[in-house]
Design a protein around this motif. Structure first.
Motif, PDB file in Angstrom:
ATOM      1  N   PHE A   1      41.682  50.382  51.260  1.00 43.94           N
ATOM      2  CA  PHE A   1      42.431  49.064  51.177  1.00 43.94           C
ATOM      3  C   PHE A   1      41.565  49.011  49.716  1.00 43.94           C
ATOM      4  O   PHE A   1      41.185  48.533  49.659  1.00 43.94           O
ATOM      5  N   GLU A   2      42.520  48.385  48.752  1.00 43.96           N
ATOM      6  CA  GLU A   2      42.077  47.754  47.457  1.00 43.96           C
ATOM      7  C   GLU A   2      41.979  46.426  47.574  1.00 43.96           C
ATOM      8  O   GLU A   2      41.450  46.449  46.477  1.00 43.96           O
ATOM      9  N   LEU A   3      42.895  45.990  48.369  1.00 48.47           N
ATOM     10  CA  LEU A   3      42.617  44.474  48.218  1.00 48.47           C
ATOM     11  C   LEU A   3      42.848  43.976  49.384  1.00 48.47           C
ATOM     12  O   LEU A   3      43.085  44.749  50.548  1.00 48.47           O
ATOM     13  N   CYS A   4      42.532  42.679  49.843  1.00 51.99           N
ATOM     14  CA  CYS A   4      42.020  42.487  51.156  1.00 51.99           C
ATOM     15  C   CYS A   4      43.734  42.333  51.807  1.00 51.99           C
ATOM     16  O   CYS A   4      44.690  42.048  50.831  1.00 51.99           O
ATOM     17  N   TRP A   5      43.751  42.451  53.035  1.00 50.86           N
ATOM     18  CA  TRP A   5      45.604  42.168  53.964  1.00 50.86           C
ATOM     19  C   TRP A   5      45.318  40.798  53.970  1.00 50.86           C
ATOM     20  O   TRP A   5      45.950  39.682  53.777  1.00 50.86           O
ATOM     21  N   GLN A   6      44.945  39.972  54.106  1.00 46.46           N
ATOM     22  CA  GLN A   6      44.050  38.413  54.120  1.00 46.46           C
ATOM     23  C   GLN A   6      44.293  37.566  53.092  1.00 46.46           C
ATOM     24  O   GLN A   6      45.698  36.795  53.505  1.00 46.46           O
ATOM     25  N   CYS A   7      44.149  38.064  52.139  1.00 52.86           N
ATOM     26  CA  CYS A   7      44.084  36.917  50.865  1.00 52.86           C
ATOM     27  C   CYS A   7      45.087  37.351  49.791  1.00 52.86           C
ATOM     28  O   CYS A   7      45.167  36.692  48.489  1.00 52.86           O
ATOM     29  N   GLY A   8      44.225  38.662  49.482  1.00 54.35           N
ATOM     30  CA  GLY A   8      45.191  39.574  48.570  1.00 54.35           C
ATOM     31  C   GLY A   8      43.795  39.982  47.177  1.00 54.35           C
ATOM     32  O   GLY A   8      43.553  40.031  46.442  1.00 54.35           O
ATOM     33  N   CYS A   9      42.373  39.103  47.158  1.00 53.51           N
ATOM     34  CA  CYS A   9      41.851  40.102  46.552  1.00 53.51           C
ATOM     35  C   CYS A   9      41.407  40.454  47.199  1.00 53.51           C
ATOM     36  O   CYS A   9      41.168  42.041  47.472  1.00 53.51           O
ATOM     37  N   GLU A  10      40.918  41.331  45.538  1.00 53.39           N
ATOM     38  CA  GLU A  10      40.135  42.884  44.649  1.00 53.39           C
ATOM     39  C   GLU A  10      39.453  43.698  45.589  1.00 53.39           C
ATOM     40  O   GLU A  10      37.911  42.443  46.226  1.00 53.39           O
ATOM     41  N   LYS A  11      39.507  44.900  46.237  1.00 48.73           N
ATOM     42  CA  LYS A  11      38.278  45.446  46.440  1.00 48.73           C
ATOM     43  C   LYS A  11      36.456  45.247  45.689  1.00 48.73           C
ATOM     44  O   LYS A  11      36.714  45.260  44.375  1.00 48.73           O
ATOM     45  N   PRO A  12      35.487  44.637  46.186  1.00 53.67           N
ATOM     46  CA  PRO A  12      34.221  44.820  45.193  1.00 53.67           C
ATOM     47  C   PRO A  12      34.205  45.667  44.870  1.00 53.67           C
ATOM     48  O   PRO A  12      34.190  47.040  45.115  1.00 53.67           O
TER      49      PRO A  12
END
Length: 103
Positions: free
Chosen positions: A92-103
């Motif tokens: 996943f490229e985005l956090c499922w919880q908050c939608g923040c991008e993968k570092p």
């Protein structure tokens, strides 16, 4: 005279096939899929009979092969979101919880 297309990959299912088709098309490679309608026969046919074929034109085989090899060799490691500290699966490229991008 019709163009010749060559199968470069057998995807396990429609989801994988369409994901890979999108990846190849984003690299300006035209892709045709075969066997998409066989997914409804899962359980009735052998597993490899419901695979979806990805086909490209001969001049695109090398480029498509490199991209598909990169896809197969990708390592997906879990990652922790820097914003909310949630653990996410590696693909996943985005956090499922908050939608923040993968570092």
């Amino acid at each position: 005279m019709s163009k010749q297309w060559i199968q470069v990959y057998s995807a396990a299912n429609n989801l994988e096939a369409h994901s890979l088709k999108g990846m190849l098309e984003s690299a300006c490679i035209a892709v045709r899929l075969t066997g998409e309608s066989l997914g409804s026969a899962v359980g009735e046919l052998p597993a490899n009979a419901v695979e979806v074929g990805l086909w490209v034109e001969p001049e695109c085989i090398a480029q498509a092969g490199r991209l598909l090899q990169d896809y197969e060799q990708a390592e997906y490691r879990d990652w922790i979101c820097t914003q909310c500290n949630e653990t996410n699966e590696g693909q996943f490229e985005l956090c499922w919880q908050c939608g923040c991008e993968k570092p």
